[in-house]
Design a protein around this motif. Structure first.
Motif, PDB file in Angstrom:
ATOM      1  N   GLY A   1       0.853  -1.092   0.086  1.00 12.54           N
ATOM      2  CA  GLY A   1       0.291  -0.225  -0.219  1.00 12.54           C
ATOM      3  C   GLY A   1       0.720   1.303   0.193  1.00 12.54           C
ATOM      4  N   ASP A   2       2.325   0.954   0.648  1.00 10.97           N
ATOM      5  CA  ASP A   2       2.804   2.403   1.056  1.00 10.97           C
ATOM      6  C   ASP A   2       3.393   2.414  -1.012  1.00 10.97           C
ATOM      7  OD1 ASP A   2       2.450   3.028   3.348  1.00 10.97           O
ATOM      8  OD2 ASP A   2       3.768   1.942   4.514  1.00 10.97           O
TER       9      ASP A   2
ATOM     10  N   ASP B   1       9.953  -2.464  -9.471  1.00  7.42           N
ATOM     11  CA  ASP B   1      11.163  -1.120  -8.973  1.00  7.42           C
ATOM     12  C   ASP B   1      10.936  -1.804  -6.999  1.00  7.42           C
ATOM     13  OD1 ASP B   1      11.221  -0.224 -11.104  1.00  7.42           O
ATOM     14  OD2 ASP B   1      10.067   1.828 -10.531  1.00  7.42           O
ATOM     15  N   ALA B   2       9.689  -2.299  -6.677  1.00  7.63           N
ATOM     16  CA  ALA B   2       9.427  -2.687  -5.149  1.00  7.63           C
ATOM     17  C   ALA B   2      10.833  -3.898  -5.208  1.00  7.63           C
ATOM     18  CB  ALA B   2       8.613  -2.600  -4.722  1.00  7.63           C
TER      19      ALA B   2
ATOM     20  N   ALA C   1       3.862   2.272 -14.733  1.00  3.07           N
ATOM     21  CA  ALA C   1       2.723   1.283 -15.029  1.00  3.07           C
ATOM     22  C   ALA C   1       2.888   0.308 -13.739  1.00  3.07           C
ATOM     23  CB  ALA C   1       3.505   0.589 -16.302  1.00  3.07           C
ATOM     24  N   LEU C   2       1.734  -0.391 -13.430  1.00  8.08           N
ATOM     25  CA  LEU C   2       1.951  -1.396 -12.001  1.00  8.08           C
ATOM     26  C   LEU C   2       2.931  -2.396 -11.719  1.00  8.08           C
ATOM     27  CD1 LEU C   2       0.668  -2.641  -9.397  1.00  8.08           C
ATOM     28  CD2 LEU C   2      -0.861  -3.822 -10.971  1.00  8.08           C
ATOM     29  N   TYR C   3       3.412  -3.169 -13.921  1.00 11.07           N
ATOM     30  CA  TYR C   3       4.603  -4.018 -13.242  1.00 11.07           C
ATOM     31  C   TYR C   3       5.933  -3.040 -12.760  1.00 11.07           C
ATOM     32  CZ  TYR C   3       5.966  -1.945 -17.900  1.00 11.07           C
ATOM     33  OH  TYR C   3       6.735  -0.739 -19.115  1.00 11.07           O
TER      34      TYR C   3
END
Length: 279
Positions: free
Chosen positions: A173-174, A192-193, A185-187
């Motif tokens: 969520g953060d 990156d996470a 974009a989500l991907y």
């Protein structure tokens, strides 16, 4: 006009559109005319029957006929000439060349990047809640998850192309905030996470548009939609679930397999949800 009269005769005496079908009358009429044009029964350059003729033949109002013709014109099937009538265009709506879409060197991620460049996104819903049972079972969880719904629109016209619904671990969520989802974009955010997807299971289904999805995709309630479900695995375990909803009038799902994959059936299967009788 004889062509359309033949269509009606092949369906019996009743008109081929009906309020009992669960699909708006203008959409039914659109599909009838669309089918005749696609099959070449009404040839390029030929005029369509007048609005009054269509009203009489199909038992619908002039407003219904005009909405159907407007949809055909918007999608490039006909040309409407003021004071003259409607004519089938020489070529149907522009479609991407499949060979170009699947050309060598263009990966799935390349397609996502191109889509990101050509569209703009709207975040419709962002919050935490429990997923539906089928998705919870696929992910092997019973707790709350981060829920994201977005609409991607054609950047130039604002036309809605796809609705994306994602279910992800709550602790993201953060990272997956609304400002981040609007610009990236989500991907890419997941990458990156530090989340590395090692496998994705795809499922393609069809459904009828309910009120909410019809509104988001700017289509009729009861219209046919395609749904592409993607179950992503990280470290060998189910991690997140993304469902893409699109209108077949605007979008297609294109797949490519090598000769070896065709021989083995690798990566693709057809399943049937058939109720088995108990003995």
């Amino acid at each position: 006009m004889e062509t359309l009269i033949t269509v009606q005769k092949t369906s019996g005496k009743a008109a081929p559109v009906s309020t009992d079908a669960g699909v708006p009358l203008h959409r039914q009429l659109f599909l009838v005319l669309h089918d005749e044009i696609d099959r070449g029964v009404i040839a390029p350059g030929d005029p369509l029957p007048t609005e009054q003729t269509l009203c009489d033949q199909f038992g619908v109002s002039r407003i219904t006929v005009r909405r159907a013709l407007a949809d055909l014109a918007e999608q490039g099937y006909i040309e409407r000439r003021q004071g003259v009538g409607s004519f089938v265009r020489e070529h149907g709506p522009a479609e991407a060349d499949v060979s170009d879409v699947l050309r060598a060197g263009r990966s799935y991620l390349d397609g996502l990047r191109q889509s990101q460049f050509e569209t703009e996104v709207e975040v419709v819903d962002l919050g935490t809640r429990r997923p539906p049972r089928a998705i919870a079972e696929a992910l092997g969880t019973s707790g709350a998850m981060l829920h994201i719904v977005r609409v991607r629109r054609q950047r130039r016209t604002g036309e809605p192309l796809i609705v994306t619904e994602a279910w992800l671990p709550e602790q993201l969520g953060d990272t997956l905030t609304e400002p981040a989802l609007l610009r990236t974009a989500l991907y890419e955010l997941l990458s990156d996470a530090g989340i590395v997807v090692d496998r994705v299971q795809h499922e393609i289904t069809a459904e009828i548009a309910g009120p909410r999805n019809a509104h988001l995709l700017d289509t009729a309630i009861g219209a046919a939609l395609l749904r592409l479900n993607r179950l992503a695995f990280v470290g060998g375990a189910p991690h997140h679930y993304v469902s893409v909803l699109l209108s077949p009038n605007r979008s297609r799902v294109v797949m490519s397999q090598s000769a070896a994959e065709l021989e083995t059936g690798g990566g693709m299967a057809i399943t049937h949800d058939v109720r088995r009788e108990s003995r």
